[in-house]
Design a protein around this motif. Structure first.
Motif, PDB file in Angstrom:
ATOM      1  N   TYR A  98      48.293 -67.421 -19.475  1.00 53.46           N
ATOM      2  CA  TYR A  98      46.966 -66.668 -20.106  1.00 53.46           C
ATOM      3  C   TYR A  98      46.627 -66.113 -18.492  1.00 53.46           C
ATOM      4  O   TYR A  98      45.465 -66.754 -18.169  1.00 53.46           O
ATOM      5  N   TYR A 139      29.383 -61.396 -18.483  1.00 58.81           N
ATOM      6  CA  TYR A 139      30.344 -62.003 -19.052  1.00 58.81           C
ATOM      7  C   TYR A 139      31.209 -62.880 -17.842  1.00 58.81           C
ATOM      8  O   TYR A 139      31.806 -63.757 -18.077  1.00 58.81           O
ATOM      9  N   ILE A 176      43.433 -76.076 -29.529  1.00 55.15           N
ATOM     10  CA  ILE A 176      44.018 -75.106 -28.617  1.00 55.15           C
ATOM     11  C   ILE A 176      43.940 -75.789 -27.154  1.00 55.15           C
ATOM     12  O   ILE A 176      43.013 -76.666 -26.845  1.00 55.15           O
ATOM     13  N   GLN A 222      41.090 -65.949 -33.755  1.00 53.73           N
ATOM     14  CA  GLN A 222      41.772 -65.534 -32.629  1.00 53.73           C
ATOM     15  C   GLN A 222      43.232 -66.156 -32.751  1.00 53.73           C
ATOM     16  O   GLN A 222      44.384 -65.658 -32.298  1.00 53.73           O
ATOM     17  N   TRP A 223      43.199 -67.455 -32.931  1.00 49.48           N
ATOM     18  CA  TRP A 223      44.171 -68.453 -32.565  1.00 49.48           C
ATOM     19  C   TRP A 223      44.764 -69.243 -34.099  1.00 49.48           C
ATOM     20  O   TRP A 223      46.055 -69.848 -33.911  1.00 49.48           O
ATOM     21  N   THR A 230      31.079 -63.632 -34.287  1.00 45.93           N
ATOM     22  CA  THR A 230      31.397 -64.904 -33.998  1.00 45.93           C
ATOM     23  C   THR A 230      31.506 -66.058 -35.379  1.00 45.93           C
ATOM     24  O   THR A 230      31.986 -67.095 -35.370  1.00 45.93           O
ATOM     25  N   PHE A 245      31.996 -70.726 -31.290  1.00 44.35           N
ATOM     26  CA  PHE A 245      33.499 -71.003 -31.048  1.00 44.35           C
ATOM     27  C   PHE A 245      34.439 -70.929 -32.237  1.00 44.35           C
ATOM     28  O   PHE A 245      35.604 -70.497 -32.215  1.00 44.35           O
ATOM     29  N   TYR A 280      35.293 -67.870 -34.583  1.00 48.26           N
ATOM     30  CA  TYR A 280      35.936 -66.902 -33.612  1.00 48.26           C
ATOM     31  C   TYR A 280      37.306 -67.295 -33.307  1.00 48.26           C
ATOM     32  O   TYR A 280      38.459 -66.655 -33.230  1.00 48.26           O
ATOM     33  N   THR A 281      37.467 -68.571 -32.888  1.00 49.79           N
ATOM     34  CA  THR A 281      38.701 -69.044 -32.385  1.00 49.79           C
ATOM     35  C   THR A 281      39.768 -69.177 -33.527  1.00 49.79           C
ATOM     36  O   THR A 281      41.080 -68.992 -33.473  1.00 49.79           O
ATOM     37  N   VAL A 285      26.710 -63.797 -25.169  1.00 49.09           N
ATOM     38  CA  VAL A 285      27.750 -64.659 -24.665  1.00 49.09           C
ATOM     39  C   VAL A 285      28.312 -64.516 -23.490  1.00 49.09           C
ATOM     40  O   VAL A 285      28.426 -63.370 -23.058  1.00 49.09           O
TER      41      VAL A 285
HETATM   42  N1  UDP Z   1      35.790 -67.534 -27.687  1.00 48.59           N
HETATM   43  C1  UDP Z   1      34.963 -67.944 -28.809  1.00 48.59           C
HETATM   44  N2  UDP Z   1      34.051 -67.018 -29.022  1.00 48.59           N
HETATM   45  C2  UDP Z   1      33.643 -66.066 -28.311  1.00 48.59           C
HETATM   46  C3  UDP Z   1      34.285 -65.984 -27.144  1.00 48.59           C
HETATM   47  C4  UDP Z   1      35.247 -66.575 -26.959  1.00 48.59           C
HETATM   48  O1  UDP Z   1      35.243 -68.749 -29.536  1.00 48.59           O
HETATM   49  O2  UDP Z   1      32.784 -65.410 -28.503  1.00 48.59           O
HETATM   50  C5  UDP Z   1      36.895 -68.534 -27.427  1.00 48.59           C
HETATM   51  C6  UDP Z   1      38.092 -67.915 -28.219  1.00 48.59           C
HETATM   52  O3  UDP Z   1      38.903 -69.017 -28.424  1.00 48.59           O
HETATM   53  C7  UDP Z   1      38.756 -67.012 -27.166  1.00 48.59           C
HETATM   54  C8  UDP Z   1      38.483 -67.620 -25.685  1.00 48.59           C
HETATM   55  O4  UDP Z   1      37.108 -68.363 -26.158  1.00 48.59           O
HETATM   56  O5  UDP Z   1      40.319 -66.913 -27.575  1.00 48.59           O
HETATM   57  C9  UDP Z   1      38.656 -67.049 -24.645  1.00 48.59           C
HETATM   58  O6  UDP Z   1      37.842 -65.822 -24.719  1.00 48.59           O
HETATM   59  P1  UDP Z   1      38.062 -64.507 -23.999  1.00 48.59           P
HETATM   60  O7  UDP Z   1      37.057 -63.690 -24.063  1.00 48.59           O
HETATM   61  O8  UDP Z   1      38.264 -64.984 -22.480  1.00 48.59           O
HETATM   62  O9  UDP Z   1      39.299 -63.728 -24.536  1.00 48.59           O
HETATM   63  P2  UDP Z   1      40.119 -62.602 -24.277  1.00 48.59           P
HETATM   64  O10 UDP Z   1      39.341 -61.573 -23.526  1.00 48.59           O
HETATM   65  O11 UDP Z   1      41.185 -63.125 -23.217  1.00 48.59           O
HETATM   66  O12 UDP Z   1      40.780 -62.377 -25.502  1.00 48.59           O
END
Ligand code: UDP
Ligand code: FAD
Length: 384
Positions: free
Chosen positions: A364, A187, A169, A161-162, A286, A154, A157-158, A96
């Motif tokens: 952010y 990345y 979001i 995270q959220w 994920t 997505f 994981y989302t 990813v």
């Molecule tokens: N995200 C996801 N899957 C992944 C990586 C990221 O769904 O494997 C989404 C998720 O919503 C995450 C956002 O993309 O909060 C931003 O990812 P990033 O890696 O930039 O997050 P950070 O390192 O800031 O926590």
């Protein structure tokens, strides 16, 4: 307090950058930090096994700004490092951001070739496209691919995270991790990337070690500074200098208009009796597991340490106000931005108050953006 030109609340990259620049220009600066150490969320330290860890989650430096890179390079040398992340989606593993290499990891060759051709002709090689846009493709095969990536990268994981689905979001958030029409597994594609040779804390120590800077840790700025009638008071006396505030605004104004929502993280640090634990610095989980990702610090820092290695798992949840939780992520949406604006407008009533940083601006931001904004604020304060 009369002898300070500025009081800075917070010693993360926002506060420390301002302190360093302004002190170098002859300003007398007082830095107040409520944690027991400097550095904010970029703070690193050795754990009990002697491994350098990032106490508030993995921090990888990357920027396209020459100004930021040159500025930080005054305080550190760099290890070459380009971050790569592996997604584990149950029995599938692929890079990813999802890219052309990922495509060949999850589809059989003929299908992958067909999709590669379509992606390149639709979006162009080396281009990035957000998952939201990809899902709107007119091409049925691309839409099918988009649904696959949406589900395998997505959605879950989302949700972890959220606590919300990707489409609920701020679209800018998932767009941070686009689909990349490229063979590049990194990345980030920024021009300048690396990890500080002696770690982040050493950068902060050097920034703040100046005869014009006084640092006080384990003190909440609100204990010293009070904001009333458009005036700032310090220890009960009006303060005529400037205040740069890098903490949360709702907290500063006693939640007067209501609490601003944030996500926080619980970190689970582990040590393993092996030289390396996983193939990549970060593995994103994920489609399963309650944590979002596992990061192994030795990959990031390049530290040579035989016999054991340390990792961190990140668990995301809602931030609880007035607890020991740390607000890591602003939850950006219209309602919260409107609430934030009420606080920002109240703050603007104070001529000598300046808001800066991920918390104070409810944004952010990555480290490099904060440093750039700090340098720009210093330009303004110094009349440049
Ligand atoms: N995200 C996801 N899957 C992944 C990586 C990221 O769904 O494997 C989404 C998720 O919503 C995450 C956002 O993309 O909060 C931003 O990812 P990033 O890696 O930039 O997050 P950070 O390192 O800031 O926590
Ligand atoms: P902070 O680092 O949060 O510093 C604010 C400081 O102010 C804190 O030390 C806090 O204790 C102090 N403070 C708050 N209120 C008060 C008060 N009232 N009185 C005194 N002190 C106060 N960015 C990247 O570029 N690359 C990455 O890989 C990356 N990874 C990240 C991973 C995680 C898990 C998180 C949460 C963030 C990550 N970031 C990354 C973003 C990075 O942490 C921020 O951009 C950066 O820390 C912002 O600096 P800051 O000074 O605004 O805030």
């Amino acid at each position: 307090m009369d002898n300070y030109d500025l009081i800075i609340a917070g010693s993360g990259f926002a506060g420390s950058t301002c302190a360093a620049v302004l002190a170098n220009k002859g300003k007398k600066v007082l830095v107040l930090e409520k944690r027991s150490h400097i550095g904010g969320n970029a703070y690193d330290c050795k754990d009990e096994h002697g491994i350098l860890i990032h106490k508030y989650g993995p921090h990888i430096f990357h920027t396209d700004s020459k100004r930021v890179y040159n500025f930080l390079s005054k305080y550190t040398e760099w290890n070459d490092y380009s971050h790569q992340v592996l997604a584990k989606a149950a029995d599938l593993e692929f890079p990813v951001p999802f890219n052309l290499n990922s495509l060949y990891r999850v589809y059989e060759k003929n299908k992958a070739e067909e999709l590669e051709e379509k992606l390149i002709s639709s979006y162009g090689k080396e281009n990035k496209i957000s998952i939201a846009k990809l899902r709107e493709s007119a091409d049925k095969d691309i839409r099918e691919l988009a649904e696959f990536v949406y589900e395998k990268v997505f959605l879950y994981y989302t949700m972890k995270q959220w606590g919300k689905r990707p489409e609920e979001i701020d679209p800018q958030t998932t767009a941070r991790v686009p689909v990349f029409i490229s063979r590049d597994n990194r990345y980030f594609q920024d021009k300048y990337q690396g990890m500080p040779k002696d770690g982040y804390t050493s950068i902060f120590e050097k920034m703040l070690c100046h005869k014009n800077i006084t640092v006080k840790t384990s003190i909440d700025a609100k204990q010293l500074i009070c904001f009333t009638d458009n005036k700032i008071y310090c220890n009960g006396k009006e303060f005529f200098g400037k205040v740069i505030y890098t903490g949360a605004l709702d907290e500063l104004f006693n939640y007067e208009f209501g609490a601003l929502p944030y996500r926080t993280l619980d970190f689970e640090f582990e040590n393993h009796p092996v030289t390396l634990f996983q193939s990549h610095a970060t593995v994103n989980y994920t489609v399963d597991m309650p944590y979002t990702r596992i990061t192994e610090f030795k990959h990031l820092t390049g530290q040579k340490h035989e016999g054991c290695t340390s990792t961190v798992k990140e668990y995301s949840r809602g931030y609880i106000h007035n607890s020991s939780d740390i607000p890591y992520y602003a939850i950006i949406n219209e309602e919260n931005n409107t609430l934030y604006q009420k606080y920002a407008s109240k703050a603007s009533e104070f001529d000598n108050l300046f808001l800066l940083g991920r918390l104070a601006e409810y944004k952010y931001y990555n480290m490099d953006k904060i440093i750039l904004l700090a340098l720009e604020l210093c330009d303004k304060l110094l009349g440049r």
